[in-house]
Structures are given as C-alpha cells and as structure tokens.
Design an enzyme around this catalytic site. Structure first.
Site, PDB file in Angstrom:
ATOM      1  N   THR A 207       8.580 -46.832  37.522  1.00 27.52           N
ATOM      2  CA  THR A 207       9.319 -47.797  37.928  1.00 27.52           C
ATOM      3  C   THR A 207      10.723 -47.226  38.068  1.00 27.52           C
ATOM      4  O   THR A 207      11.095 -46.042  37.684  1.00 27.52           O
ATOM      5  CB  THR A 207       9.345 -49.024  37.020  1.00 27.52           C
ATOM      6  OG1 THR A 207       9.708 -48.672  35.682  1.00 27.52           O
ATOM      7  CG2 THR A 207       8.102 -49.727  36.955  1.00 27.52           C
ATOM      8  N   CYS A 208      12.081 -48.113  38.309  1.00 24.35           N
ATOM      9  CA  CYS A 208      13.166 -47.583  38.542  1.00 24.35           C
ATOM     10  C   CYS A 208      13.944 -48.038  37.076  1.00 24.35           C
ATOM     11  O   CYS A 208      15.080 -47.934  37.321  1.00 24.35           O
ATOM     12  CB  CYS A 208      14.009 -48.191  39.649  1.00 24.35           C
ATOM     13  SG  CYS A 208      13.059 -48.063  41.148  1.00 24.35           S
ATOM     14  N   ASP A 209      13.310 -47.813  36.152  1.00 29.02           N
ATOM     15  CA  ASP A 209      14.076 -48.091  34.975  1.00 29.02           C
ATOM     16  C   ASP A 209      13.851 -46.976  34.072  1.00 29.02           C
ATOM     17  O   ASP A 209      12.860 -46.224  33.853  1.00 29.02           O
ATOM     18  CB  ASP A 209      13.273 -49.260  34.226  1.00 29.02           C
ATOM     19  CG  ASP A 209      14.339 -49.656  32.944  1.00 29.02           C
ATOM     20  OD1 ASP A 209      14.769 -48.959  32.070  1.00 29.02           O
ATOM     21  OD2 ASP A 209      14.495 -51.228  32.936  1.00 29.02           O
TER      22      ASP A 209
END
Ligand code: PLP
Length: 376
Positions: free
Chosen positions: A323-325
C-alpha cells in the site's frame, strides 16, 4: 505446512494473497489443551479467528467460548453453542450490549471497575461477574498492558459492590499477555487471585472460579516452551496458592488454538535496491500491515516466511506491504533473511498466521480487498 494445506494450494487459482486454515490442526490443539489441563475448561477466544467453520467444529467438540461483543455472541450461538458455555470477557461494554447479550442467555460477564458492575446490575439481573485484575505482561510478545484489569487490592471492593447490587461474584480473571514465553507468568497472578479469594471470604463472599486467560504461544521464528510446560507450571502455581481447595478454572486460548493452523500464501510484487551498491533489498509483498499482518507493529510478531528457494544463499531484506502508506513495512529494524535468488512473482508462505490476521485486514484500503480465508 500441513499436507492438506499443500494439496489445497496446489489446485488454487492464485488471485491475491489468501489465508488457509487447517481444521485438523485446530482440533489437535483443542485436544492438547484438554490433555495438558484436564480439570480446566477451554473457552476459545473468538477474536483470534471467528471463522464460522472453526466455531462450529469447536462447539461440536464441546468447547466453550470467550466473546467480546454481541456479534461474536451471535456467531457462537449460530455455531451451535449454548449460552451457558459463553463468557463475555470484554470489560468494556455498552449497557445496551450487555442487555442484548443477557437476552441471548449469557449469564457470565467480566468487569474491572465499579461503573461496569452498575451497568450489568441494571440490565442483566442475577448475572455472574468475574473481576479482571491487572497483569504487567512481562515476557509476552504482544502484552495487553494497562488497558485492562484493576489493581488486585481493589478487586474485593468491586466484587462486594456486585454482591450488594444483586449480582453473583463468581471469580477472578486475568491475562498474562499474548504470546507469553514465560511459563511462570501465571504464578504472580494466581497469588493475587488466591489473596482476593481470602479477603472476599472474610466479607462473606465465596468465589468459585479463576479464569486463567490466554497467552499460550504459537510457534513463530522464536522458540517457545511446550504446552505441557505451561500446564505443569500453572498446576504448580494453583497448588502453591490455593492448597487443597483449588477453584474451578478456565482458560481462554486464542493464538494457542488457531495460530499454527493457518498459513498465508502471498506473492513478491517488487524487489528494489535504493542505489546500485545497496546490499539491503526492499522486498514488497502483496500483503502487509493493512491486510492482516497487523501484529508486525513494532515488529512484535516475527512470522516464519518460506520460499521455494530457501536452500540458496540468503541475505537480509526489508519486507514491506503493497500500500501507499509508509507504516506498511513489516520488518526493517531487524531485517529478514530471504534468498538472494528471490524474484518478482515468486510465491512466499507466511506460516503460523491462523490467529489475529483475517479480522485485522482492512476493508479495501488502496483498493485491496480484505484477506481471503479458506477453512479446510
Ligand atoms: C484476546 C484474549 C484472549 C486470547 O488471548 P491469546 O493470547 O490469543 O490466547 C483471552 N482472553 C481475553 C479476555 C482476551 O481479550
């Protein structure tokens, strides 16, 4: 990996990461608890993995259940369990939830303060209450800390309050911390429990039960003592502190019943070097903290990760989710050894993932669906 899981994965058409749970392993674990603590009833901590197939099989085997919410209560009843085999162990409940659980037939509730006793007295007349005392969680990889449990010295007042309000003071509960490596961790809590039994008796309140909680480990990367050692240490502590009048006891294993029954099959999405001479590769999987591997927070739980290339030369990697976290990194402080030959598209197996994974998966963060689970 069990033969049944291997066979299942052989014929699975890969469609994102998935968790496979082998019911035979859960059954073996249940039988092992009964053998190691023969006089102690098992209350499966539903939150570890509430899959209906698991609940149904355990209910049929005669297991009891520890629930934390109305939804878990309903799931356990739907699995064929009767309400007299349910303990509502969450000490933090809305009054409306207590009322609903009581209507469903639940008569056993945990408390750790007077305000919670008052809620129960208002909506679940005549219920039995167990007072949860605090444990410091030393020796546990996933401690439950200060959030739960009163100081042991306060428990007698809380139980007396329950008695005055028409409830039945039933006993003491505690949790020594999840994934507890120290088999002696129960000793101090049992000393406190026995002291509370005595002070209650002085006030004319006779307790009958001790809830020994969970804490029994699954086998991850680090070695753990055998279940038998836990059984022996707990029995020794019961004898030491209660002498010849050992009370009724229950355990609430979650991880210890289902942890080693599950395995996640995932895939390598990307292997990146941050500079040409970088030794440490970043390995991105199609599963991360938001898809069930939440217990890698602070790198607390170190799952065994296998590939088909484990006989090749190994080198340390940083492992992260897709994910983009930026918190979606699994192992970085202590890099994880993976084969140098590992390639994009390779499958990886994350072992002992039957507990605290499926329900920790987010509902579509970054468009990834929740972790798929197959119970076989
Ligand atoms: C989570 C929990 C358990 C199960 O703990 P494990 O360490 O997974 O065995 C047992 N009892 C209570 C009250 C819990 O909250």
């Amino acid at each position: 990996m069990t033969a049944r899981i291997r066979e299942f994965l052989k014929y699975r058409i890969a469609d994102g990461p998935c968790l496979v749970v082998d019911l035979d392993v859960v059954r073996d674990n249940f039988v092992a608890f009964a053998k190691v603590l023969p006089d102690t009833k098992v209350y499966y901590a539903v939150k570890a993995n509430p899959a209906p197939e698991i609940l149904k099989m355990l209910a049929a085997l005669g297991s009891c259940f520890d629930v934390a919410s109305v939804t878990e209560t309903e799931a356990v009843l739907a699995a064929g369990c009767t309400p007299d085999r349910i303990s509502y162990g969450n000490t933090i409940k809305k009054e409306s939830e207590i009322a609903t659980a009581a209507k469903l037939g639940v008569t056993l509730f945990a408390v750790d303060c007077e305000a919670e006793v008052e809620k129960i007295a208002r909506v679940a007349h005549g219920a039995r209450v167990v007072c949860r005392i605090h444990c410091d969680g030393t020796g546990a990889e996933w401690p439950l800390s200060r959030k739960f449990g009163c100081e042991p010295d306060y428990a007698t007042d809380i139980l007396e309050h329950a008695h005055k309000l028409g409830l039945i003071p039933h006993g003491i509960s505690f949790h020594v911390g999840s994934q507890q490596h120290n088999v002696e961790a129960w000793d101090r809590a049992l000393a406190s429990a026995a002291a509370i039994f005595r002070t209650c008796a002085e006030r004319g309140i006779f307790l009958s039960m001790v809830n020994l909680g969970g804490g029994f480990p699954a086998k991850y990367v680090r070695k753990t003592p055998k279940l038998e050692s836990y059984g022996k240490a707990i029995f020794r502590a019961l004898r030491k502190h209660f002498g010849n009048s050992i009370p009724e006891t229950i355990v609430e294993p979650g991880r210890g019943l289902v942890g080693n029954a599950g395995l996640i099959e995932a895939e390598v999405v990307l292997i990146a070097k941050r500079s040409p001479e970088d030794e440490l590769r970043w390995v991105y999987l199609d599963i991360g903290k938001f898809h069930g591997l939440a217990e890698t927070i602070d790198e607390s739980i170190r799952y065994p990760i296998r590939t088909t290339k484990d006989r090749d030369e190994m080198a340390p990697c940083i492992i992260a989710g897709p994910t983009c976290d930026s918190v979606d990194v699994l192992y970085q402080k202590t890099p994880y050894p993976l084969p140098v030959s590992l390639a994009i598209g390779d499958k990886v197996l994350i072992e002992a993932t039957g507990a605290y994974t499926s329900t920790y998966s987010s509902v579509g963060f970054n468009g990834y669906p929740p972790l798929r689970q197959y119970v076989i």
